[in-house]
Scaffold this motif. Structure first.
Motif, PDB file in Angstrom:
ATOM      1  N   ASP A  23       0.835  -1.208   0.000  1.00 30.85           N
ATOM      2  CA  ASP A  23       0.000   0.000   0.000  1.00 30.85           C
ATOM      3  C   ASP A  23       0.868   1.256   0.000  1.00 30.85           C
ATOM      4  O   ASP A  23       0.645   2.190  -0.781  1.00 30.85           O
ATOM      5  CB  ASP A  23      -0.915   0.033   1.241  1.00 30.85           C
ATOM      6  N   MET A  24       1.872   1.266   0.880  1.00 26.48           N
ATOM      7  CA  MET A  24       2.745   2.450   0.957  1.00 26.48           C
ATOM      8  C   MET A  24       3.556   2.619  -0.323  1.00 26.48           C
ATOM      9  O   MET A  24       3.787   3.734  -0.782  1.00 26.48           O
ATOM     10  CB  MET A  24       3.689   2.339   2.162  1.00 26.48           C
ATOM     11  N   ALA A  26       2.675   1.741  -3.317  1.00 22.88           N
ATOM     12  CA  ALA A  26       1.788   2.279  -4.363  1.00 22.88           C
ATOM     13  C   ALA A  26       1.535   3.768  -4.143  1.00 22.88           C
ATOM     14  O   ALA A  26       1.553   4.560  -5.096  1.00 22.88           O
ATOM     15  CB  ALA A  26       0.464   1.512  -4.365  1.00 22.88           C
ATOM     16  N   LEU A  27       1.317   4.157  -2.886  1.00 21.71           N
ATOM     17  CA  LEU A  27       1.019   5.563  -2.601  1.00 21.71           C
ATOM     18  C   LEU A  27       2.213   6.458  -2.922  1.00 21.71           C
ATOM     19  O   LEU A  27       2.072   7.496  -3.584  1.00 21.71           O
ATOM     20  CB  LEU A  27       0.615   5.725  -1.132  1.00 21.71           C
ATOM     21  N   MET A  30       2.856   6.638  -6.617  1.00 19.74           N
ATOM     22  CA  MET A  30       1.824   7.455  -7.266  1.00 19.74           C
ATOM     23  C   MET A  30       2.124   8.943  -7.076  1.00 19.74           C
ATOM     24  O   MET A  30       1.993   9.750  -8.005  1.00 19.74           O
ATOM     25  CB  MET A  30       0.482   7.100  -6.612  1.00 19.74           C
ATOM     26  N   ALA A  31       2.537   9.313  -5.855  1.00 25.49           N
ATOM     27  CA  ALA A  31       2.834  10.726  -5.561  1.00 25.49           C
ATOM     28  C   ALA A  31       4.047  11.198  -6.361  1.00 25.49           C
ATOM     29  O   ALA A  31       4.051  12.306  -6.921  1.00 25.49           O
ATOM     30  CB  ALA A  31       3.078  10.905  -4.065  1.00 25.49           C
ATOM     31  N   ALA A  34       3.105  11.537 -10.010  1.00 25.41           N
ATOM     32  CA  ALA A  34       2.258  12.720 -10.232  1.00 25.41           C
ATOM     33  C   ALA A  34       3.096  13.991 -10.231  1.00 25.41           C
ATOM     34  O   ALA A  34       2.710  14.999 -10.810  1.00 25.41           O
ATOM     35  CB  ALA A  34       1.188  12.805  -9.145  1.00 25.41           C
ATOM     36  N   GLU A  41      10.208   0.421  -8.813  1.00 25.67           N
ATOM     37  CA  GLU A  41       9.780  -0.046  -7.498  1.00 25.67           C
ATOM     38  C   GLU A  41      10.492  -1.341  -7.110  1.00 25.67           C
ATOM     39  O   GLU A  41      10.606  -2.257  -7.917  1.00 25.67           O
ATOM     40  CB  GLU A  41       8.269  -0.274  -7.486  1.00 25.67           C
ATOM     41  N   ASP A 122       3.309  13.762   5.632  1.00 22.59           N
ATOM     42  CA  ASP A 122       2.405  14.318   4.636  1.00 22.59           C
ATOM     43  C   ASP A 122       3.061  14.125   3.262  1.00 22.59           C
ATOM     44  O   ASP A 122       4.284  14.264   3.138  1.00 22.59           O
ATOM     45  CB  ASP A 122       2.192  15.807   4.937  1.00 22.59           C
ATOM     46  N   LEU A 123       2.276  13.807   2.263  1.00 19.13           N
ATOM     47  CA  LEU A 123       2.861  13.575   0.936  1.00 19.13           C
ATOM     48  C   LEU A 123       3.602  14.802   0.422  1.00 19.13           C
ATOM     49  O   LEU A 123       4.617  14.692  -0.254  1.00 19.13           O
ATOM     50  CB  LEU A 123       1.771  13.173  -0.058  1.00 19.13           C
TER      51      LEU A 123
ATOM     52  N   ALA B  37      -3.562   4.957   1.432  1.00 18.05           N
ATOM     53  CA  ALA B  37      -2.517   4.155   0.783  1.00 18.05           C
ATOM     54  C   ALA B  37      -3.126   2.931   0.093  1.00 18.05           C
ATOM     55  O   ALA B  37      -2.752   2.593  -1.032  1.00 18.05           O
ATOM     56  CB  ALA B  37      -1.470   3.735   1.813  1.00 18.05           C
ATOM     57  N   GLU B  38      -4.069   2.277   0.781  1.00 21.15           N
ATOM     58  CA  GLU B  38      -4.694   1.108   0.156  1.00 21.15           C
ATOM     59  C   GLU B  38      -5.552   1.525  -1.047  1.00 21.15           C
ATOM     60  O   GLU B  38      -5.594   0.826  -2.058  1.00 21.15           O
ATOM     61  CB  GLU B  38      -5.556   0.335   1.162  1.00 21.15           C
ATOM     62  N   ALA B  40      -4.855   3.951  -3.017  1.00 21.11           N
ATOM     63  CA  ALA B  40      -3.890   4.168  -4.106  1.00 21.11           C
ATOM     64  C   ALA B  40      -3.495   2.847  -4.748  1.00 21.11           C
ATOM     65  O   ALA B  40      -3.487   2.708  -5.977  1.00 21.11           O
ATOM     66  CB  ALA B  40      -2.647   4.885  -3.561  1.00 21.11           C
ATOM     67  N   ARG B  41      -3.184   1.854  -3.902  1.00 18.70           N
ATOM     68  CA  ARG B  41      -2.753   0.562  -4.461  1.00 18.70           C
ATOM     69  C   ARG B  41      -3.857  -0.086  -5.280  1.00 18.70           C
ATOM     70  O   ARG B  41      -3.632  -0.572  -6.391  1.00 18.70           O
ATOM     71  CB  ARG B  41      -2.330  -0.392  -3.338  1.00 18.70           C
ATOM     72  N   MET B  44      -4.363   1.700  -8.590  1.00 24.02           N
ATOM     73  CA  MET B  44      -3.272   1.555  -9.557  1.00 24.02           C
ATOM     74  C   MET B  44      -3.094   0.124 -10.049  1.00 24.02           C
ATOM     75  O   MET B  44      -2.725  -0.102 -11.190  1.00 24.02           O
ATOM     76  CB  MET B  44      -1.952   2.039  -8.941  1.00 24.02           C
ATOM     77  N   HIS B  45      -3.352  -0.840  -9.158  1.00 21.87           N
ATOM     78  CA  HIS B  45      -2.993  -2.223  -9.510  1.00 21.87           C
ATOM     79  C   HIS B  45      -4.166  -3.180  -9.623  1.00 21.87           C
ATOM     80  O   HIS B  45      -3.994  -4.309 -10.073  1.00 21.87           O
ATOM     81  CB  HIS B  45      -1.999  -2.773  -8.488  1.00 21.87           C
ATOM     82  N   GLN B  65      -6.548  13.638  -2.309  1.00 25.64           N
ATOM     83  CA  GLN B  65      -5.148  13.547  -2.748  1.00 25.64           C
ATOM     84  C   GLN B  65      -4.964  12.355  -3.687  1.00 25.64           C
ATOM     85  O   GLN B  65      -4.318  12.468  -4.734  1.00 25.64           O
ATOM     86  CB  GLN B  65      -4.219  13.387  -1.535  1.00 25.64           C
ATOM     87  N   MET B  69      -3.943  12.345  -7.739  1.00 27.76           N
ATOM     88  CA  MET B  69      -2.829  11.601  -8.324  1.00 27.76           C
ATOM     89  C   MET B  69      -3.327  10.605  -9.363  1.00 27.76           C
ATOM     90  O   MET B  69      -2.662  10.374 -10.374  1.00 27.76           O
ATOM     91  CB  MET B  69      -2.052  10.894  -7.207  1.00 27.76           C
ATOM     92  N   ALA B  72      -3.924  12.424 -12.484  1.00 23.26           N
ATOM     93  CA  ALA B  72      -2.636  12.733 -13.131  1.00 23.26           C
ATOM     94  C   ALA B  72      -2.099  11.517 -13.876  1.00 23.26           C
ATOM     95  O   ALA B  72      -1.394  11.646 -14.873  1.00 23.26           O
ATOM     96  CB  ALA B  72      -1.617  13.195 -12.090  1.00 23.26           C
TER      97      ALA B  72
END
Lengths: 138, 144
Positions: A23-24, A26-27, A30-31, A34, A41, A122-123, B37-38, B40-41, B44-45, B65, B69, B72
């Protein structure tokens, strides 16, 4: 959050991201994407080293302009990844992220020239630290 | 909504369960994310999804947020922002990102109606379960 609003000065700069939590990973990926970075990865420090070696890191063509890595990871953790890079005389900027960095880890990271960001972050802060580390490289 | 694939993202477990039950009652396939975060995953996937219903306030990243993204990255999934704290800035951001917004608390029937409008017409109609039975599903769990 600063993603998308920052000037994309670092478009096409490559970041190698090592994070074992899917999860982290991917986040953060993604950031970074962007914000204009290309991102490779890795699921841990060992995979990160393989990616760097595979692309010739330490040789002629650097595989990444910067590494973002979690500290707590299986196989090769973030601090060991940093130590191995420096032992191989690889001066690539490294940003370490962690929720559990004690004083000894902080000192070692600083000694080896890495920047450290505490979780949770914070992102926007992450992107600012990555941008600052890229500046150091320029 | 028989063939619709819906992703619900909320850090409150009760709220996620309630949303799941509502959409499953409409015969949609539901998946959950418990953090930004989840979300986002999964986006994306594990996409594509036909609809995302996402809270604003979640750990690691807000729903807005992650949506920003995702846009984007070229992801145009219909996104329904659900929030109990909808100030003008949140409304404007959601609008800019092509999302719809629904304020908590809301009733199950309102959510289903909005979701039907946001889904592609065929997905919204196929296997429609009709009106929701008046039950525990009708009202949002308290404290979420």
């Amino acid at each position: 959050m600063q993603a998308l609003s920052l000037p994309q000065r670092y478009a096409h700069k490559r970041v190698l991201l090592a994070e074992d939590d899917p999860d982290m990973r991917a986040l953060i990926a993604m950031a970074l994407r962007a914000d204009g970075y290309e991102v490779a990865e890795a699921r841990d420090g060992g995979e990160a080293l393989e990616l760097l070696r595979g692309a010739g890191m330490g040789g002629v063509a650097p595989a990444a302009d910067l590494v973002v890595s979690d500290i707590q990871m299986p196989r090769v953790n973030g601090l060991e990844l940093l130590e191995r890079l420096r032992a191989g005389r690889v001066g690539i900027p490294v940003v370490l992220v962690s929720a559990f960095a004690d004083t000894a880890v902080r000192c070692e990271a600083r000694r080896l020239g890495a920047m450290l960001l505490d979780k949770p972050f914070d992102l926007g802060d992450l992107l600012a630290v990555v941008s600052e580390a890229m500046e150091v490289r320029r | 909504m028989k063939f619709a694939r819906v992703l619900v993202a909320d850090d409150n477990r009760e709220m996620r369960s309630w949303l799941r039950e509502i959409f499953e009652a409409q015969r949609a396939t539901v998946e959950e994310a418990h953090s930004g975060a989840e979300l986002a995953r999964r986006l994306m996937h594990e996409g594509p999804f036909d609809l995302v219903v996402g809270d604003v306030r979640m750990s690691w990243a807000t729903g807005l947020q992650v949506l920003e993204m995702a846009r984007a990255a070229g992801n145009a999934v219909p996104f329904l922002v659900i929030t109990g704290f909808a100030d003008e800035a949140v409304r404007e951001r959601a609008r800019q990102l092509g999302a719809e917004l629904m304020e908590k608390p809301f009733e199950a029937e309102q959510l289903v109606e909005r979701a039907r409008r946001m889904l592609p017409p065929l997905l919204a109609r196929v296997g429609a379960a009709g009106p929701l039975a008046p039950s525990r599903l009708a009202r949002q769990p308290t404290g979420s």
